[in-house]
Design a protein around this motif. Structure first.
Motif, PDB file in Angstrom:
ATOM      1  N   ARG A  77       0.095   7.037  -1.500  1.00 44.55           N
ATOM      2  CA  ARG A  77      -0.792   6.033  -1.126  1.00 44.55           C
ATOM      3  C   ARG A  77      -1.101   4.822  -2.009  1.00 44.55           C
ATOM      4  O   ARG A  77      -1.275   3.431  -1.662  1.00 44.55           O
ATOM      5  N   GLN A  78      -0.801   5.316  -3.318  1.00 43.42           N
ATOM      6  CA  GLN A  78      -0.700   4.296  -4.528  1.00 43.42           C
ATOM      7  C   GLN A  78       0.527   3.114  -4.247  1.00 43.42           C
ATOM      8  O   GLN A  78       0.294   2.068  -4.247  1.00 43.42           O
ATOM      9  N   ILE A  79       1.634   3.690  -3.938  1.00 41.84           N
ATOM     10  CA  ILE A  79       2.905   2.937  -3.667  1.00 41.84           C
ATOM     11  C   ILE A  79       2.769   2.039  -2.223  1.00 41.84           C
ATOM     12  O   ILE A  79       3.038   0.994  -2.454  1.00 41.84           O
ATOM     13  N   GLU A  97      11.055   3.841  -3.534  1.00 41.70           N
ATOM     14  CA  GLU A  97      10.078   4.803  -4.136  1.00 41.70           C
ATOM     15  C   GLU A  97       9.292   5.632  -3.275  1.00 41.70           C
ATOM     16  O   GLU A  97       8.980   6.679  -3.236  1.00 41.70           O
ATOM     17  N   LEU A  98       8.860   4.891  -1.979  1.00 40.29           N
ATOM     18  CA  LEU A  98       7.980   5.490  -1.098  1.00 40.29           C
ATOM     19  C   LEU A  98       8.606   6.480  -0.156  1.00 40.29           C
ATOM     20  O   LEU A  98       8.110   7.572   0.222  1.00 40.29           O
ATOM     21  N   ASP A 132       5.393  11.874  -3.182  1.00 38.63           N
ATOM     22  CA  ASP A 132       4.575  12.748  -2.774  1.00 38.63           C
ATOM     23  C   ASP A 132       3.395  12.315  -2.195  1.00 38.63           C
ATOM     24  O   ASP A 132       3.072  11.158  -2.424  1.00 38.63           O
ATOM     25  N   PRO A 133       2.574  12.964  -1.422  1.00 42.38           N
ATOM     26  CA  PRO A 133       1.307  12.418  -0.749  1.00 42.38           C
ATOM     27  C   PRO A 133       0.373  11.564  -1.807  1.00 42.38           C
ATOM     28  O   PRO A 133      -0.068  10.304  -1.471  1.00 42.38           O
TER      29      PRO A 133
END
Length: 55
Positions: free
Chosen positions: A25-27, A15-16, A20-21
């Motif tokens: 961060r969450q991933i 997924e990373l 998108d930006p």
């Protein structure tokens, strides 16, 4: 349990690559937590740490 964590880590890594930006961060945070859980589970299985509370 470690197999499930290993699968989760691999899914997050995939997924990373396409995130998108904002999602990135969450991933990354989820991946960091999953990798830490996996490391702890492996260490517990190998007997290098004791998962029981110290009290």
């Amino acid at each position: 349990m470690t197999i499930t964590l290993e699968i989760h880590v691999e899914q997050l890594r995939r997924e990373l690559k396409n995130a998108d930006p904002a999602e990135r961060r969450q991933i990354e945070a989820e991946l960091e937590m999953a990798e830490a859980e996996l490391a702890a589970a492996i260490a517990e299985q190998e007997g290098t740490i004791d998962a029981a509370p110290p009290f």
